[in-house]
Structures are given as structure tokens and as C-alpha cells.
Design a protein around this motif. Sequence first.
Motif, mmCIF file in Angstrom:
data_model
loop_
_atom_site.group_PDB
_atom_site.id
_atom_site.type_symbol
_atom_site.label_atom_id
_atom_site.label_comp_id
_atom_site.label_asym_id
_atom_site.label_seq_id
_atom_site.Cartn_x
_atom_site.Cartn_y
_atom_site.Cartn_z
ATOM 1 N N PRO A 414 0.810 -1.224 0.000
ATOM 2 C CA PRO A 414 0.000 0.000 0.000
ATOM 3 C C PRO A 414 0.843 1.274 0.000
ATOM 4 O O PRO A 414 1.970 1.282 0.501
ATOM 5 N N LEU A 415 0.265 2.330 -0.557
ATOM 6 C CA LEU A 415 0.935 3.627 -0.610
ATOM 7 C C LEU A 415 0.347 4.550 0.443
ATOM 8 O O LEU A 415 -0.824 4.455 0.785
ATOM 9 N N LYS A 416 1.170 5.454 0.920
ATOM 10 C CA LYS A 416 0.703 6.496 1.830
ATOM 11 C C LYS A 416 1.541 7.728 1.495
ATOM 12 O O LYS A 416 2.754 7.726 1.725
ATOM 13 N N PRO A 417 0.913 8.744 0.897
ATOM 14 C CA PRO A 417 1.680 9.904 0.432
ATOM 15 C C PRO A 417 2.584 10.490 1.520
ATOM 16 O O PRO A 417 2.151 10.627 2.663
ATOM 17 N N ALA A 418 3.814 10.781 1.136
ATOM 18 C CA ALA A 418 4.831 11.357 2.004
ATOM 19 C C ALA A 418 5.375 10.368 3.039
ATOM 20 O O ALA A 418 6.167 10.727 3.894
ATOM 21 N N TRP A 419 4.968 9.122 2.943
ATOM 22 C CA TRP A 419 5.520 8.078 3.799
ATOM 23 C C TRP A 419 6.323 7.112 2.932
ATOM 24 O O TRP A 419 5.810 6.619 1.925
ATOM 25 N N ALA A 420 7.565 6.848 3.335
ATOM 26 C CA ALA A 420 8.368 5.878 2.575
ATOM 27 C C ALA A 420 7.750 4.482 2.720
ATOM 28 O O ALA A 420 7.963 3.623 1.883
ATOM 29 N N SER A 421 7.034 4.284 3.766
ATOM 30 C CA SER A 421 6.232 3.080 4.058
ATOM 31 C C SER A 421 7.034 1.927 4.652
ATOM 32 O O SER A 421 7.673 2.110 5.672
ATOM 33 N N LEU A 422 7.041 0.758 4.017
ATOM 34 C CA LEU A 422 7.527 -0.450 4.695
ATOM 35 C C LEU A 422 8.976 -0.790 4.347
ATOM 36 O O LEU A 422 9.414 -0.570 3.227
ATOM 37 N N PRO A 423 9.698 -1.374 5.323
ATOM 38 C CA PRO A 423 11.063 -1.825 5.017
ATOM 39 C C PRO A 423 11.040 -2.983 4.024
ATOM 40 O O PRO A 423 10.109 -3.785 4.023
ATOM 41 N N GLU A 490 0.680 3.078 13.041
ATOM 42 C CA GLU A 490 0.169 1.849 13.661
ATOM 43 C C GLU A 490 0.313 0.629 12.744
ATOM 44 O O GLU A 490 0.253 -0.501 13.200
ATOM 45 N N ASN A 491 0.533 0.874 11.449
ATOM 46 C CA ASN A 491 0.725 -0.254 10.535
ATOM 47 C C ASN A 491 2.194 -0.559 10.258
ATOM 48 O O ASN A 491 2.507 -1.349 9.367
ATOM 49 N N GLY A 492 3.085 0.108 10.985
ATOM 50 C CA GLY A 492 4.510 -0.150 10.775
ATOM 51 C C GLY A 492 5.100 0.614 9.602
ATOM 52 O O GLY A 492 6.209 0.330 9.162
ATOM 53 N N PHE A 493 4.351 1.592 9.085
ATOM 54 C CA PHE A 493 4.879 2.426 8.004
ATOM 55 C C PHE A 493 5.814 3.476 8.578
ATOM 56 O O PHE A 493 5.547 4.027 9.642
#
Length: 633
Positions: A414-423, A490-493
Motif C-alpha cells: 500500500p501507498l501512503k503519500p509522504a511516507w516511505a512506508s515499509l522496510p 500503527e501499521n509499521g509504516f
Amino acid sequence: MLIQSYEEYQKAYEASVQDPEGFWAEIAANNFEWKKPWTKVLDWNFKEPKIQWFVGGKLNITENCLDRHVRDKPQQPALIWEPNDPSEDSITLTYRQLFDRVCSFANVLKRNGVKKGDRVCIYMPMIPELAVATLACARIGAIHSVVFGGFSASSIADRINDSQCVAVITTDGAVRGNKTIPMKDTVDDALIGCPTVKKVIVATRTRTPVSMIKGRDVWWEEEVKFVNSDCPAEEMDSEDPLFILYTSGSTGKPKGVVHTCGGYMVYSAYTFMNVFQYKPGMVHFCTADIGWITGHSYIVYGPLACGAISLMFEGVPTYPDAGRFWDIVEKHKVNILYTAPTAIRSLMGFGLEYVEGKDLSSLKVLGSVGEPINEEAWHWYSKNIGKDNCPVVDTWWQTETGGIMISALAGITPLKPAWASLPLPGIQMMLVDENGNEILGGNVSGNLCIKFPWPSTIRTTWGDHERCRTNYFSAYPNLYFTGDGAMRDENGFYRITGRVDDVLNVSGHRIGTAEVENAINMHTGVVESAVVGYPHDIKGQGIYAYVICESHLNDLDLTRRDILATVSRVIGPIAKPDKIQFVSGLPKTRSGKIMRRILRKIAEGETANLGDTSTLLDPNVVEEIKNGAQLLK
Ligand code: ATP
Ligand code: MG
């Protein structure tokens, strides 16, 4: 090697943490060619530090990038080169052609006395010969040190001397936008103070007259006439250095980061394929310069190891006009575009007229790297370039990590703008507080560290292992410290909030400079901003914002109030800048990053000693900002 669903990502991640050695051994064995298998997958401690992957394994990275594809698909394009001037022809080199050129030039290096283990400085513009030169070094086991073609003579000399290079590969000149830039002249100036350099090999690009010193300087085009294209690949140990690359110098004196053959090959290829979801035949356009790690990993080694089609561009995004990237996408039917927030923000500032009418329908994946991408730029990129149809992957990594560490996998996670997100699989991130205690859970922020080695972990800083230890492995015992701060949801992003030095403490609240910049940039009329802290009697730290506005805005007092209102609404009144200085430009490194340390000094009123400014792009900007800051006081 290709992860094809979110479930597969989760499984791969889980496996990579349960059994990192098994995980990477399987990838390394099944997707690459080794001359001899390793005897031990991993040997490590973060104390010295000592990190060795695929211990005892033998390989040559160019056999993985070239020979095997020449066997399978000799006629497939490997490199597409787009020149600075759009009226000049572009060049396509098939795997066969690239292979032949690399082997010939490798023989030229040998002919000129370059041996396995020698360091070779490459100072060239973005022409195919630059890619050929790096691969030719790798072919014979020489260690390349690519120095970005915009650096001055003294910066080149520092880097040559730091690693004692025996040869320099350069060109007569370079073209960038409407400028012609001397290259050989600059090298000549640099070499006055570089006794270790015995040979200079000069490729022709601009036909600018240059001086050629007898016994030292030779022409590329002449030399290749003396050799054939038969050059067996040198057998390299997995842990032999592949290259040295100096960091971009945003936070201080550049460091000579060393990457080695085996681990770097595996990780750059694995991340290339997975983050961008590369499928055979896709055209990948990374706009970085090969003088930076992004170009090493995602123009040269990663794509070629995967048998991809990699596009390299000689020019700048604004020449002949601000539509150049989109012209290139249309012309070469680019499928993956990988660029930097600084380029996106600058092109945003020129307006949509340069995008309209361009056929961007070939695009499937968009990438961002280099700095936090603010929400506004993310949405602009996604909507106007990706037509809301391409995942935007925000890739966080460093010269020291060799490859992408935190990022979405395009279309898979999944994408989240301005978040690099998951390792990525294999990457065990961790947040710690100032005392090194792990911060667990979601909706938290702290200093970003890594618990366990990945294949392309920095091995050392050239000639000074202690510097590597103190810089990256001493802040917190048994952890690699990135120097960056981050939030985790909370999702580890993960969301990168900037360098730890840039995390502000305003009246006891920790606020990342990137968050404030993101809020300021949301205001219409703002092109770009940079935020730093400065000592504040009451709050501890005050917020100082440098803001570039669109040129038509003339009521700056009103704009100032509007910006404060925007920040208040987006983050909260606590994050409202105490001072806003309107500027026409920001001090940037030659890789396009804002040098906040200079802005910090100016905000603190300490303009006398601005520190190492050798990697600054345009020193005039600093003068302007200094003068403007005086007026603000
Ligand atoms: P130096 O280490 O000499 O100060 P530098 O850190 O700018 O230079 P690089 O290795 O080119 O040299 O940059 C890595 C840094 O860039 C990261 O530590 C991070 O601060 C920033 N960065 C890179 N990509 C991203 C991203 N996607 N989001 C946020 N920050 C990023
Ligand atoms: Mg750094």
C-alpha cells in the motif's frame, strides 16, 4: 526473486527476519552466476564493524550484468542514451554492443597499467562512456571512484588523494543545458596536487581544445584501436571492494563509502526488480547522475544485473524547456521514471503547460529518492505525471546502504503519500530514543537505526575504518545508525522526518523539519521551503523557514500570514514558524539536496564559519540569504 503480491511480501519479510542467511543465500544462489560458491553466508559484528556476505564466494559482477545477457538476448537494448541537445541522435547499445565496449575499454585500462585493486577516478558527464568506464573497471577488478562531473578541481583532488587513485578517466568537455563545461582542464588543475595519478584517459565529447601531456594523457578513441574486445572477467572475492563513492556532503565532509562485489550485486538487483516491479522489456529511466549512488545502483548495476533496459540522460530537466523529462518519456516510451523531489518541485513551479499534450501513457511506475517528498509534490507527481494510474514509490536509502531500504513495492504494497512506508525484506528497522532504548509500537517517532546487516551494508570508509565505526556504529551499541529521524504509524509504516540534527524541539515538542516544510509547501504559491531550528529564549528552539514563492506573488506580508495559517491548520499552532525569510533559491548540494546545516548557521547568526561548502552548487545563493537574514533581525 520477484515478489508478486502483498502476501508474498509479508512472507518474504517474515522469512528474511527468521533466517536472514537462508533468505539471502537462496536469492544469491538462484539469480546470479558465481565462479565459486561461498563457504559461509554471513560473518558479522557491528562493533568493529565487520560485515562479510557470501564469504569465500568468487564472482565478477560484469558477468552478471553482461555476459549472461549476451548469451540470452544479445540484441536487446541494455542502455539507451538521450543527449543534452534533443536534436542530436540518441544512442542505443544492445547487450552485445555494451559488452564489447566494456571489454575493449577494460583492455585499454590494462594497457595503461591499471591492475586489480587499483583505484581509478572517473570524472565524466552522463555519456555512455561513463557507464562503460565503471563496468570496465569492475571487469578487471579495479576499484572505481566516480566523482560527479560538476565538482571543482580541489574537490576532485581531495577525493583522488583520499583513495590514492592511479588513473583518471575524463572527457574533453561536457554539455549541460546551454552551457559547455571544461572537464579535462579541471582535471589538469586537480592533478597538480595528485602525485599518485600516472595516466589520464580522455574521451571526446565537445571537441574543446585541451592540453595533452606526453606520457600521462591518452585519448580513449585512439587507445581502443590498439586492443581487441576479448577480456576475460577477473575473478573477484565476494568481499573485494567494487567501488568507493563519496557521500553528497549535506551534513559535513564527504565520506568515502566502500561497497563490495558480492553483496552489493545481490542487493542492488533484488531491490531494483522488486521496488519498481521490473518486467522484461520495460524501459527504466532514472534521472540521477551516475556520480551518485542512485545512478550506480539504479542506472548501472541493478538494472543491468536484471537484464533491463536502462535509460541515461545527459542533460538537465529544464533544457530546452521544463518539459524535457516528459519529452523523453514520450520519445522512448519510458515505463519507470525515478527522480528526486527537488526536480519534481522545480518542474511543478513551471506550471502544467509543459506537461499538457505530452503522451505519458507508457508510464507504469513513478519513483522518488533523495529527500522526503512532501505531500503536495507527491500528489502533483501522481496526478499530473502518473495520471492517477501509476504507483508512486518513495524510496528511502543512503549511499551507505547501497540500495533502497524502505519503500513501497510498486502496485504490491500500500501507498501512503509522504511516507516511505515499509522496510524491504531483509531490512530490520528500529526506532530508538536519545539513550538508545528501543521505541516500540505505532504512532511514535525516534532515531532510525538498523539491527541486522543486509548484503550491501557499508563495509568501511576508505582508508579510515575508525571513521566508519564512529559515524555509523558507535551512537548506539550493536546498531547501524542512519542519522535520520522517522515516525512509525500503527501499521509499521515509516515516514522520514529529516536528519536527526533537523528534528526540532519546540517547547518540548519534537517536530521534524520535513513536516513543517510539507505544511508550508501546501500553501499555493510556495515553490519550495527549508526549515531549521535556532536558539529561542522561551521555546528552547524556534522555527526559521526559508521560503521560495512563485514570482508573481507580491504581497509578501499577506503570504506570510497565509503560510502561518496553513501550518497551523495542517500541523497545529505549535509548528508555526517564528521567522519566515523569502528567498529566491536555497543552498543545495550538487545532488540537489538542501544543505540545512548552512541555513541553520545563518539562522543562528553564525555566518562566519559555514563549514565544508565544497559540495555547494551555487555559492551566490548563500550570500543572498545572509543579506536577507540581516534584514529580518
Ligand atoms: P552526507 O552523508 O555526506 O551528509 P548525504 O546524507 O546527503 O550526505 P546521501 O547518501 O546521498 O548523502 O543521502 C542519504 C540521505 O538522503 C538519507 O540519510 C536521507 O536523509 C535522505 N533521503 C534519501 N532518500 C530519502 C527519502 N525517500 N525520504 C527522505 N529522505 C531521504
Ligand atoms: Mg548521509
